[in-house]
Write a protein that holds these residues in place. Structure first.
Motif, short mmCIF file in Angstrom:
data_model
loop_
_atom_site.label_atom_id
_atom_site.label_comp_id
_atom_site.label_asym_id
_atom_site.label_seq_id
_atom_site.Cartn_x
_atom_site.Cartn_y
_atom_site.Cartn_z
N VAL A 159 0.97 -1.13 -0.13
CA VAL A 159 -0.08 0.09 -0.04
C VAL A 159 0.68 1.30 0.00
O VAL A 159 1.71 1.25 1.12
N LEU A 160 0.85 2.06 -0.99
CA LEU A 160 1.38 3.20 -1.29
C LEU A 160 0.49 4.50 -0.73
O LEU A 160 -0.59 4.67 -1.44
N GLY A 161 0.66 5.37 0.16
CA GLY A 161 0.08 6.55 0.44
C GLY A 161 0.83 7.82 -0.42
O GLY A 161 1.59 7.83 -0.47
N VAL A 162 -0.31 8.44 -1.12
CA VAL A 162 0.19 9.62 -1.75
C VAL A 162 -0.54 11.03 -1.23
O VAL A 162 -1.75 10.84 -1.23
N GLU A 163 0.29 12.11 -0.87
CA GLU A 163 -0.38 13.39 -0.40
C GLU A 163 -0.05 14.47 -1.21
O GLU A 163 0.96 14.53 -1.68
N LEU A 164 -1.14 14.99 -1.45
CA LEU A 164 -0.84 16.41 -2.25
C LEU A 164 -1.34 17.46 -1.43
O LEU A 164 -2.53 17.27 -0.75
N ARG A 165 -0.65 18.46 -1.18
CA ARG A 165 -0.88 19.72 -0.34
C ARG A 165 -0.97 20.92 -1.05
O ARG A 165 -0.19 21.28 -1.88
N PRO A 166 -2.01 21.93 -0.70
CA PRO A 166 -2.27 23.00 -1.29
C PRO A 166 -0.98 23.94 -1.10
O PRO A 166 -0.48 23.92 -0.39
N GLY A 167 -0.73 24.48 -2.42
CA GLY A 167 0.50 25.29 -2.57
C GLY A 167 1.85 24.70 -2.61
O GLY A 167 2.87 25.40 -2.60
N GLU A 168 1.68 23.45 -2.61
CA GLU A 168 3.17 22.86 -2.74
C GLU A 168 2.82 21.76 -4.05
O GLU A 168 1.98 21.25 -4.27
N THR A 169 4.15 21.91 -4.73
CA THR A 169 3.96 21.38 -5.85
C THR A 169 4.77 19.77 -5.88
O THR A 169 4.19 19.05 -6.62
N ARG A 170 5.26 19.67 -4.86
CA ARG A 170 6.13 18.32 -4.55
C ARG A 170 5.01 17.52 -3.91
O ARG A 170 4.06 17.85 -3.46
N VAL A 171 5.45 16.02 -4.32
CA VAL A 171 4.42 15.11 -3.81
C VAL A 171 5.09 14.24 -2.76
O VAL A 171 6.26 13.77 -2.79
#
Length: 291
Positions: free
Chosen positions: A266-278
């Motif tokens: 299981v791989l968790g992927v998080e995107l955050r507002p104002g950040e381009t990196r993952v």
């Protein structure tokens, strides 16, 4: 010099029988490229990570910054997510959880390791700056032929693109879980095709729900039929989804990989507002009997 200690850890699973196994050499001082490639080939995992002293000016806490290189059995790769998670867990067991800083060929990658409520160590890496580019219809058609897929096997809601977050991956979305599960491809032909586009894997995906995906990653350019869990591709895919407006600027995604190989992860992927990196996160564990 004496032979380096080679550790074996799995990434994206707390079960040593799940996830993606990686070799880890925490002290690769004195090893040249040929020696690192030979060690990686001898281990036979999709990648092995090799650590040496950090370059001057990298930063990071003393004793928690390293130069990191990654070798498949056939060649060096610029970045490997699962070997990064495996390395971070191996380091945390020796120097304690916390922040790490890795200087990789693709760029600087911060990693944070913490113990969960069950005591399992979990690492979260922050990718290098991601990118997305179009892919020609001719290239897509060639990839489909080599996979034994037809245009009707694709999900038109997730269009083909080349995504990057440390390594390049061609994203192809299957219309059904059954199509994704039936993976039989032209190994040598796909390797030649991928080298022509400088691809590390194909990121084959099926969307189960708004935030859950099943993925598979053929890796013939590394001498491996399929990668059981692919952190670099997960980061690239997170950027792909955001850049195409398929998820919001803030998203928490779950990628399930390895189930068709008997090594679920299981791989968790998080995107955050104002950040381009993952951010990509997952558990890790030492593989028993690795010496």
């Amino acid at each position: 010099m004496s032979d380096p200690e080679v550790l074996r850890y799995t990434a994206f699973s707390a079960d040593p029988a799940g996830g993606n196994p990686a070799g880890v050499v925490l002290d690769a001082t004195g090893l040249d490229d040929a020696a690192m490639l030979a060690i990686a080939a001898g281990i036979g995992y999709s990648e092995t990570a090799f650590l040496t002293a950090p370059p001057a000016g990298l930063g990071g806490a003393p004793g928690r910054a390293f130069t990191t290189r990654y070798f498949s059995p056939l060649a060096e790769v610029p970045f490997c997510g699962h070997a990064t998670v495996a390395t971070a867990v191996a380091l945390a067991e020796r120097i304690g959880p916390g922040e790490l800083l890795l200087a990789t060929p693709a760029g600087t990658v911060p990693v944070e390791v913490a113990a969960g409520p069950d005591g399992a160590l979990r690492a979260t890496l922050t990718s290098v700056e991601p990118a997305l580019e179009d892919v020609t219809g001719a290239s897509v058609a060639e990839a489909l032929t080599l996979l034994g897929w037809t245009p009707e096997d694709l999900d038109s809601r997730l269009p083909p693109r080349i995504a990057y977050a440390g390594a390049r991956h061609l994203v192809l979305a299957a219309a059904t879980r059954e199509r994704l599960a039936d993976l039989r491809y032209d190994f040598d032909g796909l390797a030649v095709f991928m080298r022509g586009l400088d691809l590390t894997t194909l990121q084959l995906v099926w969307r189960e729900s708004a935030d859950t995906f099943h993925v598979r990653d053929p890796f013939p350019v590394g001498g491996v039929v399929e990668d059981p869990a692919t952190g670099a591709a997960a980061a690239a895919f997170g950027h792909y989804l955001r850049a195409l407006g398929l998820v919001g600027s803030a998203a928490s995604l779950t990628l399930r990989q390895g189930e068709d190989l008997g090594r679920p992860g299981v791989l968790g992927v998080e995107l955050r507002p104002g950040e381009t990196r993952v951010r990509v996160s997952g558990a890790g564990a030492r593989i028993p009997g690795d010496g």
